[in-house]
Every structure is written in structure tokens, then in C-alpha cells.
Design a protein around this motif. Structure first.
Motif, PDB file in Angstrom:
ATOM      1  N   ASP A 194       0.836  -1.203   0.000  1.00  0.00           N
ATOM      2  CA  ASP A 194       0.000   0.000   0.000  1.00  0.00           C
ATOM      3  C   ASP A 194       0.875   1.258   0.000  1.00  0.00           C
ATOM      4  OD1 ASP A 194      -2.162   1.686   0.019  1.00  0.00           O
ATOM      5  OD2 ASP A 194      -2.554   1.506   2.169  1.00  0.00           O
ATOM      6  N   LEU A 195       1.655   1.402  -1.052  1.00  0.00           N
ATOM      7  CA  LEU A 195       2.561   2.543  -1.142  1.00  0.00           C
ATOM      8  C   LEU A 195       1.816   3.867  -1.283  1.00  0.00           C
ATOM      9  CD1 LEU A 195       5.466   1.162  -3.356  1.00  0.00           C
ATOM     10  CD2 LEU A 195       5.222   1.194  -0.862  1.00  0.00           C
ATOM     11  N   VAL A 196       0.591   3.831  -1.811  1.00  0.00           N
ATOM     12  CA  VAL A 196      -0.214   5.055  -1.878  1.00  0.00           C
ATOM     13  C   VAL A 196      -0.557   5.521  -0.465  1.00  0.00           C
ATOM     14  CG1 VAL A 196      -2.381   6.073  -2.662  1.00  0.00           C
ATOM     15  CG2 VAL A 196      -1.133   4.500  -4.157  1.00  0.00           C
ATOM     16  N   GLY A 197      -0.984   4.572   0.367  1.00  0.00           N
ATOM     17  CA  GLY A 197      -1.273   4.914   1.754  1.00  0.00           C
ATOM     18  C   GLY A 197      -0.045   5.444   2.476  1.00  0.00           C
ATOM     19  N   PHE A 198       1.111   4.826   2.207  1.00  0.00           N
ATOM     20  CA  PHE A 198       2.348   5.306   2.809  1.00  0.00           C
ATOM     21  C   PHE A 198       2.689   6.713   2.329  1.00  0.00           C
ATOM     22  CE2 PHE A 198       7.021   5.678   2.254  1.00  0.00           C
ATOM     23  CZ  PHE A 198       7.366   5.790   3.595  1.00  0.00           C
ATOM     24  N   ALA A 199       2.455   6.992   1.036  1.00  0.00           N
ATOM     25  CA  ALA A 199       2.746   8.314   0.480  1.00  0.00           C
ATOM     26  C   ALA A 199       1.854   9.391   1.084  1.00  0.00           C
ATOM     27  CB  ALA A 199       2.578   8.287  -1.041  1.00  0.00           C
ATOM     28  N   LEU A 200       0.728   9.000   1.665  1.00  0.00           N
ATOM     29  CA  LEU A 200      -0.151   9.957   2.337  1.00  0.00           C
ATOM     30  C   LEU A 200       0.159  10.055   3.831  1.00  0.00           C
ATOM     31  CD1 LEU A 200      -3.542   9.023   0.629  1.00  0.00           C
ATOM     32  CD2 LEU A 200      -2.194  11.094   0.247  1.00  0.00           C
ATOM     33  N   MET A 201       0.441   8.911   4.467  1.00  0.00           N
ATOM     34  CA  MET A 201       0.686   8.903   5.907  1.00  0.00           C
ATOM     35  C   MET A 201       2.020   9.551   6.261  1.00  0.00           C
ATOM     36  SD  MET A 201       0.064   8.178   9.059  1.00  0.00           S
ATOM     37  CE  MET A 201      -1.213   6.952   9.292  1.00  0.00           C
ATOM     38  N   ALA A 202       3.073   9.249   5.493  1.00  0.00           N
ATOM     39  CA  ALA A 202       4.405   9.761   5.821  1.00  0.00           C
ATOM     40  C   ALA A 202       4.454  11.298   5.829  1.00  0.00           C
ATOM     41  CB  ALA A 202       5.444   9.193   4.857  1.00  0.00           C
ATOM     42  N   PRO A 203       3.929  11.997   4.796  1.00  0.00           N
ATOM     43  CA  PRO A 203       3.953  13.463   4.854  1.00  0.00           C
ATOM     44  C   PRO A 203       3.154  14.024   6.026  1.00  0.00           C
ATOM     45  CG  PRO A 203       3.533  12.707   2.616  1.00  0.00           C
ATOM     46  CD  PRO A 203       3.426  11.509   3.494  1.00  0.00           C
ATOM     47  N   ALA A 204       2.063  13.363   6.393  1.00  0.00           N
ATOM     48  CA  ALA A 204       1.286  13.832   7.533  1.00  0.00           C
ATOM     49  C   ALA A 204       2.123  13.787   8.805  1.00  0.00           C
ATOM     50  CB  ALA A 204       0.023  12.981   7.693  1.00  0.00           C
ATOM     51  N   ALA A 205       2.842  12.676   9.002  1.00  0.00           N
ATOM     52  CA  ALA A 205       3.683  12.547  10.187  1.00  0.00           C
ATOM     53  C   ALA A 205       4.837  13.542  10.166  1.00  0.00           C
ATOM     54  CB  ALA A 205       4.219  11.117  10.282  1.00  0.00           C
ATOM     55  N   VAL A 206       5.467  13.714   9.012  1.00  0.00           N
ATOM     56  CA  VAL A 206       6.610  14.625   8.909  1.00  0.00           C
ATOM     57  C   VAL A 206       6.177  16.067   9.171  1.00  0.00           C
ATOM     58  CG1 VAL A 206       8.283  15.609   7.311  1.00  0.00           C
ATOM     59  CG2 VAL A 206       7.959  13.135   7.389  1.00  0.00           C
ATOM     60  N   GLN A 207       5.049  16.479   8.592  1.00  0.00           N
ATOM     61  CA  GLN A 207       4.572  17.852   8.800  1.00  0.00           C
ATOM     62  C   GLN A 207       4.235  18.102  10.272  1.00  0.00           C
ATOM     63  OE1 GLN A 207       2.002  19.516   5.292  1.00  0.00           O
ATOM     64  NE2 GLN A 207       1.796  17.291   5.223  1.00  0.00           N
TER      65      GLN A 207
END
Length: 590
Positions: free
Chosen positions: A274-287
Motif C-alpha cells: 500500500d505505497l499510496v497509503g504510505f505516500a499519504l501517511m508519511a507526509p502527515a507525520a513529517v509535517q
């Protein structure tokens, strides 16, 4: 047909053969049962056999018992020692650089990069953590752990060899990526290596020893910087890492369930992980982490930059949530797992308990340096008073869980003792005697030992074997975000309180100059007349931080009630249908 091939099906087999099941097209495995009416109790889930998802082994075997292969004896000692050392190094890396930073900035002339030396490691680790659960779920636990540990070691080597500030930051980022999967990987390995009833003491000991890295980090960093070179803050990971790698290579780690072929996973990588989900979750955590890192420091909390980061984190998280709901059980972190009561309760309880540990690790040394004039190294020595009781009680609590079978009483006890001991911390003053702060820390260490492994054990008991990696990633990710949030809030409380208290207790002192000087140097610029007031101001500001941690520990008492009344003891004989029907209480279900 040969009569020897004829077998009479059991009642259980007939029931299973007639039970309708849905299957996942990508893995050809039975899908999870999420309906409250059909979902088994947590005790049954924790004892499912991977080879037969509908069966319940009658001997009380754990989630990894499908093959009845457990690690014992010297192999278990080598395995436990290696994963404990690996997690110890991860914890050590979070704090060892603190006392080395002045020397690093002198060498690289990089004072403006100080924030990145610390934050980039945590950012890289937190961003990747949600994905690590999927990786452990799809691929070999042993190979995955070793791969991430190798990345961590490569990052450490780059840091040690760094010839510029940029190279050091890159090395810290790589090490952070490698560290992302090591804590939850160690918990997963324990779940595979030993049965459920033997995990409490082993998990508590592993977490207790590894957290020692946070405490001794500044001591080692100061010693290396003073007597050799700051580069040994990173080189130290290499020889210890070699022992870890050798030990893990020679010990067989039984996986919880049959994993997929790595090449088949790679062919379907975006869907499988689920790399799409990761591409959404990771920026949320970083921000979110960037907002917490820069807020009140480089930028005011009300500045457009910080508000934008918070809004971006919220919007990206909302997008991830919608995608996660759409993907269902194939999502990065399936909502069906998060909705299991023991999972969200375990993650939140671990968040409350562990944030009090990290806050004390930062602010107790600050108290000893500011109020008692201790050196940075001695302030680290003083906080060791809570470590030995913590390690001892982790083993004792594990033995008690093996006898009683339930984790909730010990999690509640940990929260209660944590609330009391942190409340006692809030009474510290410049005149607090040594015996008093030692006793308070011993009490706090006892509470830590009772509780730190209980939420993890509850989550493992509540999930199917294939879901344990996801559950562990939820716990570790929540813990990491929680620590960042609480440390940012604690720093804000401290800074705000210190300014106001300096105005009240030492009105003639230069508050701005005192803040710039820091806890170890403000005595050089404060007059003898103003010093007592400044010491009281520091103590009061730190005391108010412990108001927050006492409240968080108290909340852990409440959330631990939802961990589930699952008896983790090994059953001594065949369980009857009536016993199985009472294996879990209503609180164990969704």
C-alpha cells in the motif's frame, strides 16, 4: 482407493468445511472476520494456529505456535541479547549526540544545523514506521530485521566518517530509516520466539535495558567527545552491531505464519505494501513533527509556517484516512485492526506510559544541573536510580503475569504508581535532599517495570498471527508521535513558566540572558543576590512539566481498562467448549 487413505473427519473439520469464508485475491488467504457476531474472543484469536485459521489449539499455545517451534536455551539467550542490543543502539542514538553537538559544530562551523542533527533522525524513523508493519507482515521477519539493521549501521558509519555537516545529516537520516523497524521488529521476534505466557518478562527486560540507552547516551557522548573523538558516538554502533548480526544469523527465528515469496511481493509492491497509503501517511507525520520541532523555537506557534504545517498534516491525514477506508483490509494500517479494542487501548496506554519515561529522561537531568549544579555527566548518573528497579520489576511483573494470567491489573498499577511518582517529582526544589529524590525515582522505576510491556502483550494476544506486525507498528508509531507531542508541550510549559517565574522570583536578573546561557552556565552570569531566586524559578518551571506527566500516567489507568481480560497462561489440559466460550469477556471484543 486404498483404505489407508480414508480418514474420518472430526466435528471441528466438518464445521470448518461448511463455514463460508471470503478470500483475499492477492494472497489467497482467508480474510479477517470483523463482524462482532462472528469474531472469536481475544483469547481464541491469540491461540489460533496459522496453519488452520479456524482452529484453537487446546494446549494454550501462542500466536506463533502453529509449528510448535520455539527458541529455547542458549539460542534464546543469544536472540534476546541481540535484539535488546539492537534496540539499545536505537535509543542510544536519540541522545548520545546531545553532548557531542558543541564539538561537531566547532569542527563543521554548522551552528545553524544543530536542529537537524537531532530532528532528522526522528523524522525519518517516524515517517517509515507505518510501512514497516506491512513489510514484516509480507516478508521474513529475520531477513527484514537484519535488512533494516544493516541500513541503521550504514547510516552510523556515514555519520562517523562525515567530512561535512551535510554528510552528517544524510547519515543521520539513513540511520533513522533503519531504526524505524527495529523496535517493533524486536517485539515481533519475541512474539515468534516464545509462547504468549513467557513474553511478559522477556519483553519487559528488553524494553527496560534498551531504554537505558536514552539515559547513558549523554554520558557516553560526553566521554567520547572529551577523551577520544565525537565520531565514536557513531562508531560504537559498528562492533555491537556485528555481534547482533552474527547472533541473529545463527539463530533460527520461526515466523508466525507462512510468508509470501519475496519476488512475488516485489512484483505487486504498490498493492502489497500500500505505497499510496504510505505516500499519504508519511507526509502527515513529517509535517506534524516539523511543526512540533520548530514551533516556539525557530517560529512562533501562531506563525503562518507552523499553522500551515499543522493544517497540512491534518489535511494529509484526512486524505489517508479516506484511502485507508477504501482499501479495507489491504490498507497500510487496516481500520479493522485499529478498531480492535485492545489495539487502540494498547497504543494509547503505551503512549501515556512511555511519554512520562521520556519526559523524565529529559527534565530530571535538567533539574539536577540547574537546581543542584551537577555536571551533565553526573546528572545522567543521578537518574540511574530508577533504572535498576525498573529492570527488576519488569522480571517480577512478568513472573506475576505468568501466575495470574492477566495484564490489566499490572497496567493499572503502573499508571497509578506513575501518577504518584510524577506528582512527587513536581515537589522538587533546590533544597530537596538526596534521599528524597532517590526514593521518588525508585518508586517511579517500580511503576515503569510493572507496566511498559503490558500494552504490547495485550495487543499481541488480541490479534491473529498475520496481524501482529501491523498491531506492533500501530503501537510504536503512536508511541513515537506521542513522545514528540508531549516533549514539545513540556518544553513550552517549561519555557513559559521559567520566564514568568524569573520575573517573580528574580526580577532584577536578566531573564533573556539566563535563557540563552542554559542550565549549566547561567550561574556564570547571575549575581549571588539573584541566584536563589533563579534556582527556585528553574525548579518551579520543571515542576510544572511533571504536572503534565502525572496527569498522563493517570489517564493510563483508565485506558488500561480496555486492554482485555485475556488469560495468557498456558492451559494445563484440553479446554472444553464451555471454557472456550468464556475465554474472553465482552470487553475483549470490538
Amino acid at each position: 482407493m486404498d483404505n489407508s487413505e480414508i480418514s474420518i473427519p472430526t466435528v471441528t473439520e466438518i464445521e470448518l468445511s461448511t463455514r463460508p469464508q471470503t478470500r483475499d485475491a492477492s494472497t489467497d488467504l482467508p480474510a479477517r472476520e470483523n463482524s462482532p457476531s462472528t469474531r472469536p474472543s481475544l483469547a481464541q484469536l491469540s491461540h489460533r494456529s496459522p496453519s488452520n485459521p479456524g482452529s484453537t489449539p487446546q494446549d494454550g499455545a501462542s500466536a506463533c505456535d502453529g509449528t510448535a517451534q520455539h527458541v529455547t536455551g542458549l539460542k534464546l539467550l543469544a536472540l534476546a541479547s541481540s535484539i535488546t542490543l539492537a534496540v539499545f543502539l536505537v535509543m542510544l542514538d536519540t541522545s548520545i549526540i546531545a553532548t557531542a553537538i558543541p564539538r561537531i559544530t566547532d569542527e563543521f562551523h554548522s551552528l545553524n544545523d544543530v536542529g537537524w542533527y537531532i530532528s532528522i533522525y526522528q523524522l525519518a524513523s517516524a515517517a517509515l514506521q507505518p510501512l514497516t508493519g506491512k513489510i514484516y507482515q509480507k516478508l521474513s521477519t529475520k531477513i527484514s530485521f537484519l535488512a533494516f539493521f544493516a541500513v541503521f549501521e550504514i547510516g552510523s558509519l556515514i555519520c562517523g566518517l562525515a567530512t561535512s555537516s551535510t554528510m552528517l545529516i544524510v547519515g543521520r537520516a539513513i540511520a533513522g530509516i533503519g531504526s524505524a523497524a527495529l523496535l517493533n521488529g524486536a517485539l515481533i521476534i519475541i512474539a515468534c520466539a516464545v509462547p504468549l505466557e513467557k513474553r511478559p518478562a522477556l519483553t519487559g527486560l528488553m524494553m527496560g535495558v534498551s531504554q537505558l540507552g536514552v539515559v547513558v547516551g549523554p554520558l557516553l557522548g560526553g566521554a567520547f567527545t572529551t577523551y577520544t573523538t565525537w565520531r565514536w558516538c557513531f562508531y560504537i554502533n559498528l562492533p555491537i552491531g556485528a555481534f547482533v548480526a552474527v547472533a541473529l544469523f545463527v539463530v533460527e527465528i520461526p515466523d508466525q505464519f507462512q510468508k509470501q515469496n519475496p519476488w512475488s511481493v516485489l512484483r505487486r509492491l504498490p498493492r502489497e505494501l500500500d505505497l499510496v497509503g504510505f505516500a499519504l501517511m508519511a507526509p502527515a507525520a513529517v509535517q506534524l513533527l516539523l511543526a512540533l520541532q520548530f514551533g516556539g523555537d525557530k517560529f512562533a506557534w501562531g506563525s503562518p509556517t507552523i499553522i500551515g504545517l499543522f493544517c497540512g498534516a491534518g489535511g494529509t491525514f484526512a486524505a489517508w484516512f479516506l484511502w485507508d477506508w477504501y482499501r479495507g483490509d489491504d490498507a497500510l494500517i487496516p481500520l479493522s485492526i485499529i478498531k480492535v479494542r485492545a489495539v487502540w487501548a494498547g497504543a494509547v496506554t503505551q503512549f501515556f506510559l512511555l511519554t512520562t519515561v521520556y519526559t523524565a529522561s529529559f527534565f530530571l537531568p535538567l533539574y539536577f544541573q540547574a537546581a543542584h549544579g551537577a555536571t551533565a555527566m553526573m546528572s545522567g548518573v543521578y537518574v540511574l536510580a530508577s533504572i535498576l528497579p525498573q529492570l527488576f520489576m519488569a522480571v517480577v511483573a512478568g513472573a506475576l503475569v505468568e501466575r495470574t494470567g492477566y495484564v490489566i491489573p499490572f497496567a493499572m498499577l503502573a499508571g497509578t504508581i506513575g501518577a504518584v511518582s510524577n506528582g512527587l517529582y513536581s515537589t522538587f526544589s533546590p533544597t530537596t535532599p538526596t534521599a528524597q529524590w532517590v526514593v521518588y525515582q525508585v518508586l517511579n522505576g517500580i511503576g515503569r517495570g510493572f507496566g511498559m510491556q503490558m500494552p504490547v502483550l495485550a495487543v499481541q494476544a488480541a490479534l491473529n498471527p498475520a496481524d501482529i506486525p501491523i498491531g506492533m507498528s500501530v503501537v510504536v508509531f503512536t508511541q513515537s508521535l506521542g513522545i514528540a507531542i508531549v516533549l514539545a508541550a513540556s518544553d513550552t510549559i517549561f519555557q513559559t513558566s521559567l520566564v514568568s517565574e524569573l520575573e517573580n522570583k528574580a526580577p532584577l536578573a536578566d531573564a533573556a540572558a539566563i535563557l540563552r546561557a542554559g542550565a549549566t552556565h547561567f550561574r556564570d552570569i547571575v549575581s549571588y543576590r539573584d541566584l536563589p531566586g533563579v534556582l527556585v524559578a528553574y525548579s518551579v518551571a520543571i515542576d510544572r512539566v511533571f504536572y503534565l506527566t502525572a496527569g498522563l500516567a493517570g489517564l493510563a489507568v483508565f485506558t488500561s481498562l480496555f486492554l482485555g481480560w485475556v488469560d495468557v497462561r498456558k492451559k494445563q489440559g484440553p479446554a472444553t467448549d464451555v471454557e472456550q466460550s468464556h475465554a474472553g469477556s465482552p470487553a475483549d471484543k470490538h
